[in-house]
Design a protein around this motif. Structure first.
Motif, PDB file in Angstrom:
ATOM      1  N   LYS A   1      87.641 117.163 -32.009  1.00  0.00           N
ATOM      2  CA  LYS A   1      88.055 117.924 -30.828  1.00  0.00           C
ATOM      3  C   LYS A   1      89.443 117.585 -30.279  1.00  0.00           C
ATOM      4  O   LYS A   1      90.127 118.449 -29.733  1.00  0.00           O
ATOM      5  N   LEU A   2      89.847 116.326 -30.403  1.00  0.00           N
ATOM      6  CA  LEU A   2      91.081 115.894 -29.747  1.00  0.00           C
ATOM      7  C   LEU A   2      92.366 116.531 -30.272  1.00  0.00           C
ATOM      8  O   LEU A   2      93.260 116.836 -29.485  1.00  0.00           O
ATOM      9  N   PRO A   3      92.522 116.721 -31.584  1.00  0.00           N
ATOM     10  CA  PRO A   3      93.810 117.257 -32.060  1.00  0.00           C
ATOM     11  C   PRO A   3      94.244 118.537 -31.355  1.00  0.00           C
ATOM     12  O   PRO A   3      95.387 118.638 -30.889  1.00  0.00           O
ATOM     13  N   ALA A   4      93.353 119.497 -31.259  1.00  0.00           N
ATOM     14  CA  ALA A   4      93.703 120.761 -30.607  1.00  0.00           C
ATOM     15  C   ALA A   4      93.914 120.581 -29.109  1.00  0.00           C
ATOM     16  O   ALA A   4      94.769 121.235 -28.505  1.00  0.00           O
ATOM     17  N   ALA A   5      93.141 119.672 -28.502  1.00  0.00           N
ATOM     18  CA  ALA A   5      93.198 119.503 -27.052  1.00  0.00           C
ATOM     19  C   ALA A   5      94.486 118.842 -26.585  1.00  0.00           C
ATOM     20  O   ALA A   5      95.014 119.184 -25.516  1.00  0.00           O
ATOM     21  N   ILE A   6      95.012 117.904 -27.382  1.00  0.00           N
ATOM     22  CA  ILE A   6      96.189 117.171 -26.919  1.00  0.00           C
ATOM     23  C   ILE A   6      97.422 117.391 -27.789  1.00  0.00           C
ATOM     24  O   ILE A   6      98.491 116.860 -27.505  1.00  0.00           O
ATOM     25  N   GLY A   7      97.272 118.177 -28.858  1.00  0.00           N
ATOM     26  CA  GLY A   7      98.431 118.545 -29.652  1.00  0.00           C
ATOM     27  C   GLY A   7      98.908 117.512 -30.645  1.00  0.00           C
ATOM     28  O   GLY A   7     100.118 117.297 -30.803  1.00  0.00           O
ATOM     29  N   VAL A   8      97.965 116.854 -31.325  1.00  0.00           N
ATOM     30  CA  VAL A   8      98.344 115.933 -32.401  1.00  0.00           C
ATOM     31  C   VAL A   8      97.788 116.459 -33.720  1.00  0.00           C
ATOM     32  O   VAL A   8      96.899 117.304 -33.740  1.00  0.00           O
TER      33      VAL A   8
ATOM     34  N   GLU B   1     107.495 109.343 -28.417  1.00  0.00           N
ATOM     35  CA  GLU B   1     108.327 110.532 -28.306  1.00  0.00           C
ATOM     36  C   GLU B   1     107.798 111.699 -29.135  1.00  0.00           C
ATOM     37  O   GLU B   1     108.001 112.849 -28.788  1.00  0.00           O
ATOM     38  N   ASP B   2     107.149 111.406 -30.224  1.00  0.00           N
ATOM     39  CA  ASP B   2     106.680 112.486 -31.104  1.00  0.00           C
ATOM     40  C   ASP B   2     105.395 112.027 -31.781  1.00  0.00           C
ATOM     41  O   ASP B   2     105.376 111.716 -32.974  1.00  0.00           O
ATOM     42  N   LEU B   3     104.337 111.981 -31.038  1.00  0.00           N
ATOM     43  CA  LEU B   3     103.077 111.420 -31.513  1.00  0.00           C
ATOM     44  C   LEU B   3     102.353 112.411 -32.425  1.00  0.00           C
ATOM     45  O   LEU B   3     101.955 113.485 -32.006  1.00  0.00           O
TER      46      LEU B   3
ATOM     47  N   LEU C   1     107.942  93.404 -30.802  1.00  0.00           N
ATOM     48  CA  LEU C   1     108.234  94.327 -31.897  1.00  0.00           C
ATOM     49  C   LEU C   1     107.261  95.501 -31.890  1.00  0.00           C
ATOM     50  O   LEU C   1     107.663  96.656 -31.994  1.00  0.00           O
ATOM     51  N   PHE C   2     105.966  95.193 -31.742  1.00  0.00           N
ATOM     52  CA  PHE C   2     104.968  96.251 -31.698  1.00  0.00           C
ATOM     53  C   PHE C   2     105.202  97.182 -30.522  1.00  0.00           C
ATOM     54  O   PHE C   2     104.982  98.381 -30.604  1.00  0.00           O
ATOM     55  N   ALA C   3     105.651  96.622 -29.396  1.00  0.00           N
ATOM     56  CA  ALA C   3     105.902  97.446 -28.218  1.00  0.00           C
ATOM     57  C   ALA C   3     107.028  98.438 -28.491  1.00  0.00           C
ATOM     58  O   ALA C   3     106.974  99.597 -28.075  1.00  0.00           O
ATOM     59  N   LEU C   4     108.061  98.000 -29.213  1.00  0.00           N
ATOM     60  CA  LEU C   4     109.160  98.892 -29.559  1.00  0.00           C
ATOM     61  C   LEU C   4     108.686 100.008 -30.482  1.00  0.00           C
ATOM     62  O   LEU C   4     109.071 101.167 -30.331  1.00  0.00           O
ATOM     63  N   VAL C   5     107.842  99.646 -31.444  1.00  0.00           N
ATOM     64  CA  VAL C   5     107.290 100.650 -32.355  1.00  0.00           C
ATOM     65  C   VAL C   5     106.478 101.666 -31.575  1.00  0.00           C
ATOM     66  O   VAL C   5     106.579 102.871 -31.768  1.00  0.00           O
ATOM     67  N   GLY C   6     105.649 101.144 -30.633  1.00  0.00           N
ATOM     68  CA  GLY C   6     104.820 102.027 -29.812  1.00  0.00           C
ATOM     69  C   GLY C   6     105.672 102.980 -29.006  1.00  0.00           C
ATOM     70  O   GLY C   6     105.365 104.157 -28.859  1.00  0.00           O
TER      71      GLY C   6
END
Length: 301
Positions: free
Chosen positions: A50-57, A22-24, A12-17
């Motif tokens: 730092k990560l949000p800007a670098a990877i787009g989340v 697709e849209d993290l 179940l967790f794998a399906l959620v993951g």
């Protein structure tokens, strides 16, 4: 019945993951136990910045687990996106579900090696100066899923002491993570304990990286209070892993961010890794095959 329920939960967790991939919007970081939680959160704060800007989340969240298994289960369940594991922790995931995570990078020591050591220490004033002095005494391990703090000593100590661990020592136990294990040794609750360090540099500094080094840097350990009794063969540095179901573009952006980090923010790199390293090198599951095989043979999973 319990096994079926657990397997069902993992599925179940794998399906959620997979759906999240697709849209993290939120990038979730798992942080292993073994060190004071406030220190762990502080060390990883730079990733939130730092990560949000670098990877787009939109958001980066930190999830410090009480022990190694907390992060391992989060990765198996697909509820974490990235973590830094020990080799044995990765082996546990691989043996349970080989495609749950991908190892992508590991650290390089200042001497160019991609390994570290299990290091056994005792109180200097205990009168214990060598392994033979520990016969019949109490040995502390760090965590059941620690490579240096349990698996490697379990596999390699018998040759050094000439007997199985359970036969040579009077008692063994777990210290609740590397930092606490060393503190328990200092308090005298264990006659000796196994932790980890680079084995590079000076013992008085806790070496150049590892648990002993971090404890010295934080001012909670004086290496003059300890004596080194044993050092293991070289252990492969643990992997940076990402959730396999994450989309390829996100994986590539994150990997590049990490590879650039030693140059773009050396302080952040050092804080996360816990000492002095020169950078990262790419790895895959084959790099950890000896540890996977050792864990399967010794622990079983």
């Amino acid at each position: 019945m319990l096994k079926k329920a657990l397997l069902g939960a993992v599925a179940l967790f794998a399906l959620v993951g997979h759906a999240r991939a697709e849209d993290l919007k939120e990038f979730r970081i798992g942080i292993l136990g073994g060190e004071n939680e406030a220190d762990r959160l502080r060390n990883f704060q730079c990733m939130i910045d730092k990560l949000p800007a670098a990877i787009g989340v939109e958001k980066v969240s930190l999830f410090p687990a009480a022990d190694y298994d907390g992060v391992i289960q989060g990765l198996l369940g697909g509820t974490l996106d990235y973590a830094e594991l020990g080799a044995s922790g990765y082996a546990k995931i691989y043996l349970a579900k080989a495609d749950a995570v991908e190892p992508i990078l590991t650290t390089v020591q200042t001497d160019g090696s991609t390994g570290y050591h299990s290091i056994m220490v005792a109180r200097k004033d205990s009168g214990i100066t060598k392994l033979e002095d520990l016969k019949g005494k109490k040995l502390g391990f760090a965590d059941p899923d620690s490579t240096s703090g349990y698996l490697v000593p379990l596999v390699t100590l018998p040759e050094a002491i000439g007997a199985p661990v359970k036969e040579f020592f009077g008692e063994t136990g777990f210290g609740g993570g590397h930092e606490n294990l060393v503190l328990e040794v200092v308090k005298g609750n264990f006659d000796a304990g196994t932790t980890w360090g680079s084995g590079v540099g000076e013992f008085k500094d806790g070496y150049t990286s590892g648990n002993l080094h971090k404890m010295v840097e934080k001012g909670i350990l004086d290496m003059n209070d300890l004596v080194e009794l044993w050092k293991s063969p070289l252990i492969p540095n643990g992997p940076i892993v990402v959730r396999s179901s994450m989309n390829d573009d996100m994986k590539a952006k994150f990997k590049q961010f990490m590879m650039n980090l030693p140059k773009t923010d050396a302080a952040c790199f050092s804080a996360i890794q816990g000492g002095d390293f020169t950078g990262f090198v790419e790895v895959d599951s084959d790099f950890y095959k000896p540890i996977i095989d050792a864990r399967k043979a010794t622990i079983g999973g």
